[in-house]
Design an enzyme around this catalytic site. Sequence first.
Site, PDB file in Angstrom:
ATOM      1  N   PHE A   1       0.630  -1.185  -0.036  1.00 39.67           N
ATOM      2  CA  PHE A   1       0.290   0.123   0.133  1.00 39.67           C
ATOM      3  C   PHE A   1       0.840   1.233   0.115  1.00 39.67           C
ATOM      4  O   PHE A   1       0.088   2.167  -0.309  1.00 39.67           O
ATOM      5  CB  PHE A   1      -0.805   0.072   0.983  1.00 39.67           C
ATOM      6  CG  PHE A   1      -0.384   0.491   2.493  1.00 39.67           C
ATOM      7  CD1 PHE A   1      -0.614   1.895   3.083  1.00 39.67           C
ATOM      8  CD2 PHE A   1       0.393  -0.539   3.376  1.00 39.67           C
ATOM      9  CE1 PHE A   1       0.061   2.145   4.342  1.00 39.67           C
ATOM     10  CE2 PHE A   1       0.901   0.061   4.608  1.00 39.67           C
ATOM     11  CZ  PHE A   1       0.499   1.365   4.851  1.00 39.67           C
ATOM     12  N   LYS A   2       1.923   1.218   0.408  1.00 39.21           N
ATOM     13  CA  LYS A   2       3.064   2.175   0.309  1.00 39.21           C
ATOM     14  C   LYS A   2       3.024   3.156  -0.886  1.00 39.21           C
ATOM     15  O   LYS A   2       3.259   4.032  -1.072  1.00 39.21           O
ATOM     16  CB  LYS A   2       4.172   2.081   1.046  1.00 39.21           C
ATOM     17  CG  LYS A   2       4.336   1.322   2.277  1.00 39.21           C
ATOM     18  CD  LYS A   2       3.666   2.097   3.566  1.00 39.21           C
ATOM     19  CE  LYS A   2       3.308   1.379   4.472  1.00 39.21           C
ATOM     20  NZ  LYS A   2       4.836   1.031   5.536  1.00 39.21           N
ATOM     21  N   ASP A   3       2.769   1.841  -2.117  1.00 37.11           N
ATOM     22  CA  ASP A   3       3.313   2.848  -3.398  1.00 37.11           C
ATOM     23  C   ASP A   3       2.123   3.816  -3.662  1.00 37.11           C
ATOM     24  O   ASP A   3       2.407   4.665  -4.475  1.00 37.11           O
ATOM     25  CB  ASP A   3       2.862   1.613  -4.322  1.00 37.11           C
ATOM     26  CG  ASP A   3       4.002   0.723  -4.429  1.00 37.11           C
ATOM     27  OD1 ASP A   3       5.165   1.128  -4.299  1.00 37.11           O
ATOM     28  OD2 ASP A   3       3.828  -0.507  -4.815  1.00 37.11           O
TER      29      ASP A   3
ATOM     30  N   THR B   1       7.740   0.090   3.418  1.00 34.79           N
ATOM     31  CA  THR B   1       8.249   1.558   3.046  1.00 34.79           C
ATOM     32  C   THR B   1       9.446   1.492   2.385  1.00 34.79           C
ATOM     33  O   THR B   1       9.639   2.458   1.361  1.00 34.79           O
ATOM     34  CB  THR B   1       8.204   2.269   4.357  1.00 34.79           C
ATOM     35  OG1 THR B   1       6.819   2.581   4.957  1.00 34.79           O
ATOM     36  CG2 THR B   1       8.656   3.927   4.377  1.00 34.79           C
TER      37      THR B   1
END
Length: 493
Positions: A106-108, A141
Amino acid sequence: MYESTRGNLYGQTASQAITLGMVPGGGLFVPSTFPNLNWQDLQGLTYGEVAKRVMMPYLSDFSEEAVAEIVKVYSDGRFDGEDPAPLVPVGNFGVLELWHGPTAAFKDMALQVLPDLLKNSLKHFNREEDVLILVATSGDTGKAALEGFKDREGMHIVVFYPAGGVSPVQERQMTTTEGLNTHVVGVVGGNFDQCQTAVKGIFASDTLKTQLQEKKLIFSSANSINWGRLLPQIVYYYWAYLQAVKQGTVTPEGKINVVVPTGNFGNLQAAFYAKRMGLPINRIICASNSNNVLADFFKTGVYQSQRPFFQTISPSMDILVSSNFERFLYEMSGRDSEKIQSWYNASNQGEFSVDSATLKECQATVYAGWANEEETLQTIASSYEDYRYVFDPHTAVAMKVYEDYLSATKDQTFTVIASTASPFKFSSNVIRALAKYSNSNCSDEWEALAGLSQLTGWKIPLGLQGLDKKPEKKATPCSPEGIKELIKKMFIE
């Protein structure tokens, strides 16, 4: 405009908040006011268009053209398919798949945007220095930041991760990153909290800042302490609601619950900000693993980070010092910066108690729970058996806490579970949980990767394909205490 949670800085522009990353004298930047944004005004828009509408009110010193250009990342092929964050119906709830970007996490969703937010912020100051990005990571991350900042002109990035404290796939993702401006450091004998504390200490060092400026370098951060990292995360909660309405699982003006597996509290804080902007969210549900400092806080009002640290199968949540929780408490306390200062005073050594009024507000806003290792594995297995859907260990923690919430409250509000990583990033543990369905060797990460694809029929994410064959740059080893000296050696001496 932006202000500090500790009352020591006010009146900062978005460009200033994003460039600085965190408040120089301690504290985190928060918006001074929140815009109201009606979800109905966003119907029929693409993800990028929604992103522009959500982010623009917070970027008053950015031009509309600049923001429109920045959000093109969501449609230029970096994310799989036309929808970068699909809401997948599973049982009676929805799974918001936030892992269709280049690093399968999800960090993308934010770290493909942050480099351009930072680049535009720097233009406003006519700064000639290069930017040195320091990132502490518990797993996801690191690679997402490396991927976002690699080969960016005028930017250098150093990622610190706990050696032995991330999955083999996460580590290999980091060490195979291309780009002459990328650096990876394996912190030996340390955990994420120690990495993050060291990075914060570097940001707070006036001596180091001066030495860097002499080399024409300035610091910034890609962790969620940086407002530019947190802002794009608000977008996908609006997107989830729009999809739920479109799918007919939520009636217009009906509310949703959101379940967020969390460690550093940024993803959950973004959901809170979306609610603050007017998105119809009923309950925000906080899911922790065995490092359950947050679950204990919501029960007792005591934050106690000085406790045993557990290395788990959901490593991105192996965090005891949740940085963004300071932003949450700032809102829950009625924006009382004096209370924040007293709670986050270094002399407290990671332990503080909030007043009863603040605790009551916290408990009214967030339901918190946690799941241990055995429960996590059982949830992966039972979810596959019941729904033929595969969760990664972090999302499985969220699923277990959601089940506990349902059992405790009988709340039938339609619920969105934020799925934070592809199960392929943690295939050995997923295959271990699904042993009755697969003959793959769960002790071999790369065999498990192929086995999971064969079992589910899902494609291995492009960024993970052939990962074990890619040439790698070995991580530089360093102790937690040696991080500051390593930075000086790399960029100053």
